[in-house]
Enzyme design. Structure first.
Site, PDB file in Angstrom:
ATOM      1  CB  THR A   1      -0.978   0.019   1.303  1.00  0.00           C
ATOM      2  OG1 THR A   1      -1.571  -1.220   0.961  1.00  0.00           O
ATOM      3  CG2 THR A   1      -1.831   1.119   1.297  1.00  0.00           C
TER       4      THR A   1
ATOM      5  CG  HIS B   1      -0.596   0.608  -4.604  1.00  0.00           C
ATOM      6  ND1 HIS B   1      -0.803   0.385  -5.789  1.00  0.00           N
ATOM      7  CD2 HIS B   1      -0.847  -0.696  -4.041  1.00  0.00           C
ATOM      8  CE1 HIS B   1      -0.980  -1.034  -6.014  1.00  0.00           C
ATOM      9  NE2 HIS B   1      -0.778  -1.692  -4.978  1.00  0.00           N
TER      10      HIS B   1
ATOM     11  CB  ILE C   1       0.210 -10.984   1.984  1.00  0.00           C
ATOM     12  CG1 ILE C   1       0.563  -9.514   2.646  1.00  0.00           C
ATOM     13  CG2 ILE C   1      -1.089 -11.832   2.638  1.00  0.00           C
ATOM     14  CD1 ILE C   1      -0.640  -8.724   2.350  1.00  0.00           C
TER      15      ILE C   1
ATOM     16  CB  ILE D   1      -9.956 -12.265   3.242  1.00  0.00           C
ATOM     17  CG1 ILE D   1     -10.217 -13.552   3.112  1.00  0.00           C
ATOM     18  CG2 ILE D   1      -9.013 -11.927   4.369  1.00  0.00           C
ATOM     19  CD1 ILE D   1     -11.150 -14.273   4.101  1.00  0.00           C
TER      20      ILE D   1
END
EC number: 1.1.1.103
Length: 341
Positions: free
Chosen positions: A40, A43, A175, A286
Protein backbone atom coordinates in the site's frame (compact mmCIF):
# COMPACT_ATOMS: atom_id res chain seq x y z
CA UNK A 1 9.71 14.64 15.22
CA UNK A 2 11.17 12.90 12.17
CA UNK A 3 8.51 11.44 9.85
CA UNK A 4 7.90 10.22 6.29
CA UNK A 5 4.97 11.93 4.60
CA UNK A 6 3.14 12.25 1.33
CA UNK A 7 3.63 15.97 0.80
CA UNK A 8 2.64 16.49 -2.83
CA UNK A 9 0.20 14.83 -5.26
CA UNK A 10 2.99 13.25 -7.29
CA UNK A 11 5.41 10.33 -7.16
CA UNK A 12 7.52 10.18 -4.00
CA UNK A 13 7.66 10.13 -0.19
CA UNK A 14 9.46 12.85 1.75
CA UNK A 15 11.26 13.12 5.10
CA UNK A 16 9.70 15.90 7.19
CA UNK A 17 9.81 17.44 10.65
CA UNK A 18 6.27 16.82 11.89
CA UNK A 19 4.61 17.81 15.17
CA UNK A 20 4.50 15.09 17.82
CA UNK A 21 0.93 13.67 17.86
CA UNK A 22 -1.37 14.56 20.76
CA UNK A 23 -2.87 11.79 22.84
CA UNK A 24 -6.54 11.53 23.82
CA UNK A 25 -8.08 9.97 26.94
CA UNK A 26 -8.42 6.52 25.32
CA UNK A 27 -5.16 6.54 23.37
CA UNK A 28 -1.63 5.24 23.63
CA UNK A 29 1.46 7.19 22.58
CA UNK A 30 3.92 4.78 20.98
CA UNK A 31 7.61 5.45 20.33
CA UNK A 32 8.30 3.64 17.06
CA UNK A 33 11.21 1.20 16.92
CA UNK A 34 10.79 -0.38 13.49
CA UNK A 35 8.40 -0.05 10.57
CA UNK A 36 7.91 -2.13 7.44
CA UNK A 37 7.06 -0.92 3.96
CA UNK A 38 3.74 -2.29 2.68
CA UNK A 39 2.55 -2.68 -0.89
CA UNK A 40 0.00 0.00 0.00
CA UNK A 41 2.87 2.37 0.81
CA UNK A 42 4.31 1.65 -2.65
CA UNK A 43 0.94 2.54 -4.21
CA UNK A 44 1.02 5.79 -2.23
CA UNK A 45 4.62 6.45 -3.30
CA UNK A 46 3.72 5.83 -6.95
CA UNK A 47 0.62 8.03 -6.61
CA UNK A 48 -1.54 5.67 -8.63
CA UNK A 49 -5.25 6.05 -9.32
CA UNK A 50 -6.28 4.47 -6.00
CA UNK A 51 -3.95 6.76 -4.03
CA UNK A 52 -5.21 9.86 -5.81
CA UNK A 53 -8.78 9.00 -4.79
CA UNK A 54 -7.93 7.91 -1.24
CA UNK A 55 -4.93 9.64 0.36
CA UNK A 56 -5.21 13.15 1.83
CA UNK A 57 -2.15 15.32 1.18
CA UNK A 58 -0.11 16.20 3.16
CA UNK A 59 -0.12 13.24 5.59
CA UNK A 60 2.33 11.01 7.46
CA UNK A 61 1.95 7.50 6.01
CA UNK A 62 2.85 3.94 7.08
CA UNK A 63 0.95 1.35 9.10
CA UNK A 64 3.27 -1.62 9.79
CA UNK A 65 5.25 -1.09 12.99
CA UNK A 66 6.43 -2.12 16.42
CA UNK A 67 7.16 0.29 19.23
CA UNK A 68 7.13 1.02 22.94
CA UNK A 69 4.33 2.59 24.96
CA UNK A 70 5.56 5.95 26.30
CA UNK A 71 2.21 7.61 27.07
CA UNK A 72 -1.15 6.33 28.31
CA UNK A 73 -4.48 8.15 28.15
CA UNK A 74 -6.23 8.62 31.50
CA UNK A 75 -9.11 6.28 30.58
CA UNK A 76 -6.84 3.45 29.40
CA UNK A 77 -6.49 0.23 31.38
CA UNK A 78 -4.38 -2.86 30.71
CA UNK A 79 -1.21 -1.18 29.41
CA UNK A 80 1.86 0.20 31.13
CA UNK A 81 4.79 2.39 30.14
CA UNK A 82 7.39 0.27 28.38
CA UNK A 83 5.01 -2.30 26.90
CA UNK A 84 6.14 -3.42 23.45
CA UNK A 85 3.22 -3.22 21.02
CA UNK A 86 2.14 -3.39 17.44
CA UNK A 87 -1.37 -2.44 16.46
CA UNK A 88 -4.40 -2.99 14.30
CA UNK A 89 -4.34 -0.42 11.51
CA UNK A 90 -8.10 -0.37 11.00
CA UNK A 91 -9.74 2.12 13.36
CA UNK A 92 -13.38 1.12 13.77
CA UNK A 93 -16.41 3.09 14.89
CA UNK A 94 -17.67 0.87 17.72
CA UNK A 95 -21.29 1.78 16.96
CA UNK A 96 -22.35 -0.01 13.77
CA UNK A 97 -24.10 -3.38 13.84
CA UNK A 98 -20.93 -5.36 13.11
CA UNK A 99 -18.85 -3.53 15.71
CA UNK A 100 -21.50 -4.05 18.37
CA UNK A 101 -21.68 -7.74 17.44
CA UNK A 102 -17.90 -8.14 17.82
CA UNK A 103 -17.26 -8.35 14.07
CA UNK A 104 -15.12 -5.23 14.11
CA UNK A 105 -13.11 -6.23 11.02
CA UNK A 106 -16.37 -5.72 9.09
CA UNK A 107 -17.01 -2.18 10.40
CA UNK A 108 -18.56 -0.12 7.62
CA UNK A 109 -16.96 3.08 8.95
CA UNK A 110 -13.32 1.94 9.11
CA UNK A 111 -10.50 4.47 8.83
CA UNK A 112 -6.94 3.37 8.12
CA UNK A 113 -3.75 4.34 9.94
CA UNK A 114 -1.45 5.89 7.33
CA UNK A 115 -4.26 5.88 4.77
CA UNK A 116 -7.02 8.11 6.15
CA UNK A 117 -5.22 9.39 9.28
CA UNK A 118 -1.64 10.02 10.40
CA UNK A 119 0.52 6.92 10.12
CA UNK A 120 3.42 5.09 11.72
CA UNK A 121 6.33 6.29 9.56
CA UNK A 122 7.27 8.63 12.40
CA UNK A 123 9.12 8.66 15.69
CA UNK A 124 5.78 8.67 17.53
CA UNK A 125 2.31 7.33 16.78
CA UNK A 126 -1.00 7.74 18.60
CA UNK A 127 -3.67 5.05 18.27
CA UNK A 128 -6.70 4.05 20.36
CA UNK A 129 -5.62 1.64 23.10
CA UNK A 130 -8.26 -0.78 21.77
CA UNK A 131 -6.14 -1.19 18.63
CA UNK A 132 -2.86 -1.99 20.37
CA UNK A 133 -1.57 -5.55 20.74
CA UNK A 134 1.12 -6.49 23.27
CA UNK A 135 3.99 -8.40 21.69
CA UNK A 136 5.24 -11.46 23.61
CA UNK A 137 8.90 -11.27 24.65
CA UNK A 138 9.93 -14.21 22.45
CA UNK A 139 8.83 -12.51 19.21
CA UNK A 140 11.46 -10.27 17.56
CA UNK A 141 10.97 -6.63 16.61
CA UNK A 142 11.38 -7.57 12.94
CA UNK A 143 8.47 -10.01 13.05
CA UNK A 144 6.35 -7.76 15.26
CA UNK A 145 6.78 -4.97 12.69
CA UNK A 146 5.12 -7.15 10.01
CA UNK A 147 2.16 -8.35 12.09
CA UNK A 148 -0.21 -6.31 9.91
CA UNK A 149 0.55 -8.16 6.62
CA UNK A 150 1.18 -11.42 8.48
CA UNK A 151 -2.34 -10.99 9.81
CA UNK A 152 -3.70 -10.72 6.28
CA UNK A 153 -1.97 -14.01 5.49
CA UNK A 154 -3.25 -15.73 8.63
CA UNK A 155 -6.82 -14.45 8.23
CA UNK A 156 -6.90 -15.65 4.62
CA UNK A 157 -5.18 -19.00 5.19
CA UNK A 158 -7.19 -19.97 8.27
CA UNK A 159 -10.55 -19.16 6.67
CA UNK A 160 -11.03 -22.86 5.92
CA UNK A 161 -9.86 -26.22 7.27
CA UNK A 162 -6.41 -26.98 5.86
CA UNK A 163 -5.43 -30.27 7.51
CA UNK A 164 -4.54 -32.78 4.80
CA UNK A 165 -5.83 -30.46 2.07
CA UNK A 166 -4.21 -29.37 -1.20
CA UNK A 167 -3.91 -25.58 -1.40
CA UNK A 168 -3.38 -23.26 -4.37
CA UNK A 169 -2.10 -19.75 -3.65
CA UNK A 170 -2.12 -17.30 -6.57
CA UNK A 171 0.29 -14.42 -6.00
CA UNK A 172 3.72 -14.76 -4.34
CA UNK A 173 3.95 -11.34 -2.77
CA UNK A 174 5.02 -11.29 0.89
CA UNK A 175 1.47 -12.00 2.07
CA UNK A 176 1.04 -14.95 -0.29
CA UNK A 177 4.42 -16.35 0.75
CA UNK A 178 3.58 -16.04 4.45
CA UNK A 179 0.23 -17.71 3.77
CA UNK A 180 2.09 -20.64 2.20
CA UNK A 181 4.20 -21.00 5.34
CA UNK A 182 1.08 -20.91 7.51
CA UNK A 183 -0.66 -23.58 5.40
CA UNK A 184 2.28 -25.96 5.72
CA UNK A 185 2.65 -25.26 9.44
CA UNK A 186 -0.97 -26.15 10.23
CA UNK A 187 -1.03 -29.37 8.22
CA UNK A 188 -1.85 -28.84 4.55
CA UNK A 189 -0.56 -31.56 2.22
CA UNK A 190 0.50 -29.82 -0.99
CA UNK A 191 0.86 -26.03 -1.04
CA UNK A 192 1.34 -24.74 -4.58
CA UNK A 193 2.00 -21.02 -5.14
CA UNK A 194 2.03 -19.27 -8.52
CA UNK A 195 3.57 -16.03 -9.81
CA UNK A 196 5.88 -14.78 -12.56
CA UNK A 197 8.50 -13.20 -10.25
CA UNK A 198 11.38 -15.67 -9.82
CA UNK A 199 12.83 -13.85 -6.81
CA UNK A 200 9.56 -14.11 -4.91
CA UNK A 201 9.00 -17.73 -6.00
CA UNK A 202 12.42 -18.66 -4.60
CA UNK A 203 11.44 -16.99 -1.33
CA UNK A 204 8.27 -19.09 -1.31
CA UNK A 205 10.37 -22.25 -1.69
CA UNK A 206 12.48 -21.21 1.31
CA UNK A 207 9.26 -20.69 3.29
CA UNK A 208 8.02 -24.22 2.65
CA UNK A 209 5.85 -24.16 -0.47
CA UNK A 210 5.60 -27.64 -2.01
CA UNK A 211 5.93 -26.13 -5.47
CA UNK A 212 6.52 -22.51 -6.50
CA UNK A 213 5.33 -22.26 -10.08
CA UNK A 214 6.28 -19.62 -12.64
CA UNK A 215 3.14 -19.72 -14.77
CA UNK A 216 5.00 -18.04 -17.64
CA UNK A 217 7.15 -21.18 -17.89
CA UNK A 218 5.18 -24.04 -16.31
CA UNK A 219 1.66 -25.37 -16.73
CA UNK A 220 -0.25 -25.62 -13.46
CA UNK A 221 -2.05 -28.79 -14.52
CA UNK A 222 1.30 -30.46 -15.26
CA UNK A 223 2.43 -29.57 -11.74
CA UNK A 224 -0.74 -31.12 -10.31
CA UNK A 225 -0.03 -34.29 -12.28
CA UNK A 226 3.56 -34.40 -10.97
CA UNK A 227 2.19 -34.21 -7.41
CA UNK A 228 -0.26 -37.03 -8.02
CA UNK A 229 -3.27 -34.76 -7.69
CA UNK A 230 -6.20 -36.23 -9.61
CA UNK A 231 -9.16 -34.13 -8.47
CA UNK A 232 -8.08 -30.51 -8.02
CA UNK A 233 -7.28 -28.13 -5.18
CA UNK A 234 -9.40 -28.20 -2.04
CA UNK A 235 -8.62 -24.65 -0.93
CA UNK A 236 -7.66 -21.59 -3.00
CA UNK A 237 -6.12 -18.40 -1.63
CA UNK A 238 -6.25 -15.60 -4.22
CA UNK A 239 -3.59 -13.02 -3.30
CA UNK A 240 -2.79 -11.37 -6.63
CA UNK A 241 -5.82 -9.47 -7.89
CA UNK A 242 -4.83 -10.67 -11.38
CA UNK A 243 -7.82 -11.92 -13.42
CA UNK A 244 -5.80 -14.62 -15.23
CA UNK A 245 -4.66 -16.03 -11.89
CA UNK A 246 -8.23 -16.25 -10.60
CA UNK A 247 -9.37 -17.89 -13.84
CA UNK A 248 -6.62 -20.52 -13.40
CA UNK A 249 -7.78 -21.08 -9.84
CA UNK A 250 -11.38 -21.66 -10.91
CA UNK A 251 -10.14 -24.12 -13.56
CA UNK A 252 -8.15 -26.20 -11.07
CA UNK A 253 -10.38 -26.21 -7.97
CA UNK A 254 -11.96 -29.49 -6.91
CA UNK A 255 -15.73 -29.72 -6.73
CA UNK A 256 -16.85 -28.38 -3.37
CA UNK A 257 -13.64 -26.36 -3.07
CA UNK A 258 -13.34 -23.19 -1.02
CA UNK A 259 -11.70 -19.93 -2.10
CA UNK A 260 -10.60 -17.00 0.09
CA UNK A 261 -9.94 -13.78 -1.84
CA UNK A 262 -7.60 -11.09 -0.50
CA UNK A 263 -6.15 -9.74 -3.77
CA UNK A 264 -7.95 -6.70 -5.16
CA UNK A 265 -8.49 -6.62 -8.94
CA UNK A 266 -7.70 -3.34 -10.65
CA UNK A 267 -11.27 -3.07 -11.96
CA UNK A 268 -14.35 -5.13 -12.68
CA UNK A 269 -13.46 -8.76 -13.37
CA UNK A 270 -15.52 -11.10 -15.53
CA UNK A 271 -15.37 -14.81 -14.70
CA UNK A 272 -17.03 -17.99 -15.91
CA UNK A 273 -19.68 -18.30 -13.22
CA UNK A 274 -20.69 -21.73 -14.48
CA UNK A 275 -17.47 -23.07 -12.92
CA UNK A 276 -18.45 -21.61 -9.56
CA UNK A 277 -21.99 -22.96 -9.82
CA UNK A 278 -21.39 -26.44 -11.20
CA UNK A 279 -18.38 -27.06 -8.97
CA UNK A 280 -20.30 -25.84 -5.93
CA UNK A 281 -17.47 -23.50 -4.94
CA UNK A 282 -17.55 -21.29 -1.86
CA UNK A 283 -15.93 -17.85 -2.26
CA UNK A 284 -15.17 -15.66 0.76
CA UNK A 285 -13.85 -12.09 0.65
CA UNK A 286 -11.11 -11.24 3.16
CA UNK A 287 -10.47 -7.75 4.50
CA UNK A 288 -7.81 -7.02 7.09
CA UNK A 289 -7.59 -9.11 10.24
CA UNK A 290 -10.22 -10.40 12.66
CA UNK A 291 -9.95 -8.30 15.80
CA UNK A 292 -8.33 -9.75 17.67
CA UNK A 293 -8.54 -13.47 17.06
CA UNK A 294 -6.16 -13.21 14.09
CA UNK A 295 -3.64 -11.39 16.29
CA UNK A 296 -3.68 -14.14 18.92
CA UNK A 297 -3.28 -16.75 16.18
CA UNK A 298 -0.28 -14.87 14.76
CA UNK A 299 1.53 -14.86 18.09
CA UNK A 300 0.64 -18.51 18.74
CA UNK A 301 1.83 -19.65 15.31
CA UNK A 302 5.22 -17.99 15.83
CA UNK A 303 5.51 -19.35 19.36
CA UNK A 304 4.74 -22.87 18.09
CA UNK A 305 7.64 -22.82 15.66
CA UNK A 306 6.48 -21.09 12.47
CA UNK A 307 9.62 -19.51 10.98
CA UNK A 308 8.89 -16.30 9.08
CA UNK A 309 12.44 -14.94 9.23
CA UNK A 310 13.26 -15.52 5.51
CA UNK A 311 10.50 -13.10 4.46
CA UNK A 312 12.45 -10.14 5.92
CA UNK A 313 15.11 -9.54 3.27
CA UNK A 314 16.21 -5.91 3.69
CA UNK A 315 16.99 -3.59 6.62
CA UNK A 316 17.65 0.16 6.37
CA UNK A 317 17.97 3.08 8.75
CA UNK A 318 15.03 5.43 8.29
CA UNK A 319 17.35 8.10 6.87
CA UNK A 320 17.94 5.65 4.00
CA UNK A 321 14.21 5.17 3.40
CA UNK A 322 14.62 5.85 -0.32
CA UNK A 323 16.73 2.70 -0.68
CA UNK A 324 13.97 0.79 1.10
CA UNK A 325 11.30 2.04 -1.28
CA UNK A 326 13.57 1.34 -4.25
CA UNK A 327 13.98 -2.26 -3.04
CA UNK A 328 10.23 -2.72 -2.64
CA UNK A 329 9.43 -1.15 -6.00
CA UNK A 330 11.98 -3.37 -7.76
CA UNK A 331 10.07 -6.53 -6.89
CA UNK A 332 13.39 -8.06 -5.78
CA UNK A 333 12.62 -8.11 -2.07
CA UNK A 334 10.53 -9.67 0.61
CA UNK A 335 9.63 -7.39 3.50
CA UNK A 336 11.73 -4.25 3.96
CA UNK A 337 12.30 -2.99 7.52
CA UNK A 338 13.13 0.62 8.45
CA UNK A 339 14.78 1.17 11.85
CA UNK A 340 13.88 4.33 13.80
CA UNK A 341 16.27 3.82 16.76
Amino acid sequence: MKALAKLKPEEGIWMVDAPKPEMGHNDLLIKIRKTAICGTDVHIYNWDEWSQKTIPVPMVVGHEYVGEVVGIGQEVRGFKIGDRVSGEGHITCGHCRNCRAGRTHLCRNTTGVGVNREGSFAEYLVIPAFNAFKIPDDISDDLAAIFDPFGNAVHTALSFDLVGEDVLITGAGPIGIMAAAVCRHVGARHVVITDVNEYRLELARKMGATRAVNVAKENLKDVMKDLGMTEGFDVGLEMSGVPAAFHAMLDTMNHGGKIAMLGIPGGEMAIDWSKVIFKGLIIKGIYGREMFETWYKMASLLQSGLDLSPIVTHHFKVDDFQQGFDAMRSGQSGKVILSWD
